[in-house]
Every structure is written in structure tokens, then in C-alpha cells.
Design a protein around this motif. Sequence first.
Motif, short mmCIF file in Angstrom:
data_model
loop_
_atom_site.label_atom_id
_atom_site.label_comp_id
_atom_site.label_asym_id
_atom_site.label_seq_id
_atom_site.Cartn_x
_atom_site.Cartn_y
_atom_site.Cartn_z
N LYS A 6 0.85 -1.19 0.00
CA LYS A 6 0.00 0.00 0.00
C LYS A 6 0.89 1.24 0.00
N ALA A 7 0.44 2.26 -0.71
CA ALA A 7 1.27 3.46 -0.92
C ALA A 7 0.52 4.72 -0.51
N VAL A 8 1.29 5.79 -0.34
CA VAL A 8 0.74 7.13 -0.17
C VAL A 8 1.51 8.05 -1.10
N CYS A 9 0.79 8.91 -1.81
CA CYS A 9 1.40 9.89 -2.70
C CYS A 9 1.13 11.29 -2.16
N LEU A 10 2.19 12.02 -1.90
CA LEU A 10 2.09 13.40 -1.44
C LEU A 10 2.22 14.32 -2.65
N VAL A 11 1.17 15.11 -2.92
CA VAL A 11 1.10 15.89 -4.15
C VAL A 11 0.91 17.36 -3.79
N LEU A 12 1.82 18.20 -4.26
CA LEU A 12 1.75 19.64 -4.02
C LEU A 12 1.20 20.32 -5.27
N HIS A 13 0.02 20.92 -5.15
CA HIS A 13 -0.62 21.61 -6.26
C HIS A 13 -0.12 23.06 -6.35
N GLU A 202 -8.23 0.15 2.90
CA GLU A 202 -7.67 -0.96 2.11
C GLU A 202 -7.28 -0.53 0.70
N ALA A 203 -7.40 0.73 0.38
CA ALA A 203 -7.03 1.20 -0.97
C ALA A 203 -5.53 1.00 -1.19
N SER A 204 -5.16 0.65 -2.41
CA SER A 204 -3.75 0.40 -2.70
C SER A 204 -2.94 1.69 -2.65
N VAL A 205 -3.58 2.83 -2.86
CA VAL A 205 -2.90 4.11 -2.74
C VAL A 205 -3.89 5.15 -2.22
N ILE A 206 -3.39 6.09 -1.45
CA ILE A 206 -4.14 7.28 -1.05
C ILE A 206 -3.29 8.48 -1.45
N ARG A 207 -3.91 9.39 -2.21
CA ARG A 207 -3.21 10.61 -2.60
C ARG A 207 -3.58 11.74 -1.64
N LEU A 208 -2.59 12.46 -1.20
CA LEU A 208 -2.80 13.65 -0.38
C LEU A 208 -2.56 14.86 -1.27
N GLY A 209 -3.65 15.58 -1.60
CA GLY A 209 -3.57 16.70 -2.54
C GLY A 209 -3.55 18.03 -1.80
N LEU A 210 -2.38 18.62 -1.65
CA LEU A 210 -2.21 19.85 -0.88
C LEU A 210 -2.25 21.07 -1.80
N HIS A 211 -2.73 22.20 -1.26
CA HIS A 211 -2.75 23.47 -1.97
C HIS A 211 -2.07 24.54 -1.12
N PRO A 212 -1.57 25.59 -1.74
CA PRO A 212 -0.89 26.63 -0.96
C PRO A 212 -1.72 27.21 0.17
N VAL A 213 -3.04 27.39 -0.06
CA VAL A 213 -3.88 27.96 0.99
C VAL A 213 -3.91 27.06 2.23
N ASP A 214 -3.76 25.75 2.05
CA ASP A 214 -3.72 24.84 3.20
C ASP A 214 -2.55 25.17 4.12
N MET A 215 -1.48 25.63 3.52
CA MET A 215 -0.25 25.89 4.28
C MET A 215 -0.33 27.17 5.10
N ARG A 216 -1.34 28.01 4.82
CA ARG A 216 -1.43 29.31 5.49
C ARG A 216 -2.20 29.24 6.80
N HIS A 217 -2.68 28.06 7.16
CA HIS A 217 -3.47 27.88 8.38
C HIS A 217 -2.92 26.68 9.15
N ARG A 218 -2.61 26.90 10.40
CA ARG A 218 -1.98 25.83 11.18
C ARG A 218 -2.85 24.58 11.24
#
Length: 256
Positions: A6-13, A202-218
Motif C-alpha cells: 500500500k502506498a501514499v502519494c504526497l502531491v503539491l498543487h 484498504e485502498a492500494s494508494v491514497i493521494r494527499l492533494g495539498l494546496h498553498p492555501v492549506d499551508m497558510r493555516h496551522r
Amino acid sequence: MVEEMKAVCLVLHDVAPSTWADYQPFVEAVDALGDVPMTWLVVPDFHRHDALDANPAFRRVLDARVARGDELALHGYYHDDQEPMPNNPRDWFMRRVYTHEGEFYRLSREAALARLHAGLDMFQRYDWPVQGFVAPAWLMSDGTRQALRELPLSYTSSPQHLYRLPDFSAIDAPGLVWSARSAWRRGVSKILSDQREQRWREASVIRLGLHPVDMRHRFSRDYWLHTLQRLLAEGRVPLTKIDWLARQRGQLERAA
């Protein structure tokens, strides 16, 4: 029988010179966790005033990420929508309510092909490998799909799938993404993401889709870091999107 990895993909938009200040502390925190490759969705000229060609310092940042093993993917060209005004209720909703950034939502094949070629030419100028294209807001016209079939790219994506090119064969790849522009949106996003993560255990992959606005709030920034740490602790292997797709292809070939 060997258990499937199982994998995780960290994706910066929305990666651009102007958004690097938002992302930099988070990227440094991820780097401190160890070898966690990321996929960076790069916009060549973000909102038409943030051209990578004019920012050698940030290009050096991306050079270093490629050398580290990260993936760069093409994410539109301008990441804005300046096509003629919508002429029906559905288009009005998609282009003026849902988002103002659906750059490829209304493009003809010819217009999409020209913009895609311009983006790929930029990658070539800087010797950045590129195999993926992600449309801003994941919105693509039929003309864009036609154009993608003509290019040497390996994949595109939607919120819940990756699509191999040129045939657009769909692969389940569920993704978490937030709407973080206000406190109530962040609260709802947290609730929905927790529910979805449980559903996708149980998904073989989960993608984490981040955006710049997410980073501006703790609150949202901490959510992404803690979620990544938890998924890694549960045994998920961090991979770029293209590396995960390569492993999927390898598994299919071995099974055949």
C-alpha cells in the motif's frame, strides 16, 4: 500469497515561485521525516504574472527536488480561466462558482495542444523529466482530452482516479483534498477527510492533494503533516505518482 504493498502519494498543487513561501516550511518538515518523495504540480506562469522563466532561484529549488527523486508534473500553463464568458448555467457554475481557475475546461483541441506544448517546452528547457499532466481544478474539455492523446505523456488525473495515456484507462487512486479558504470550510474538510480515510483503509494508494492555501493555516497544515505521518506509520510506502503507476504496471505484467 504476498500482501499487496500500500502506498501514499504526497502531491503539491499550484507550485510556482509565489507559492514556495507557503510550501517551504511544510516541505522542510516532510524532509525531516526521511525519504518521502513528492509530486510537484508545476505551473509555468501562475496567474500570468509568475513565470518560472523569470525566476532562476526557484528553478534551482526544483532542480534540487528532481535530483532528490521528486517528480515534477505539468499543472496547466497559467492556472486561470480567461476564456469567453459562460453561456449556460452549468458552465457558469463550473467556471464562476466552483472555480475561476479551470484553464482547460473550455479549450479546443488546437488551443489545448498549443498550451500543452508550451508547458512541455519549458520542462525541456530546464531538463526536467515530465510524464504527467494535471488540469487545474481537474477540469478538462473534450478538446484537451484529444490533445493529450497526441502527446508523449504517461498519465493525467481526476480527484479519484489516475488515467493512463493515451487511452485514458482509469485506475482507482482516491485522493484527499481540502477547501481551506475559511474556518468553516477547514472544519468540514477535516470531517470529510477523516471519513474518507477510514473508507479507503484498504485502498492500494491514497493521494494527499495539498494546496498553498492549506499551508497558510496551522489547522490544515498540521492535518496534512499528521496524516502523512500516520499513513507512513501504518506501513504505507511513500511514492511519487509516476513511480506508483510504474509499480502497478509491473504487478499487472507479472500477473499476466
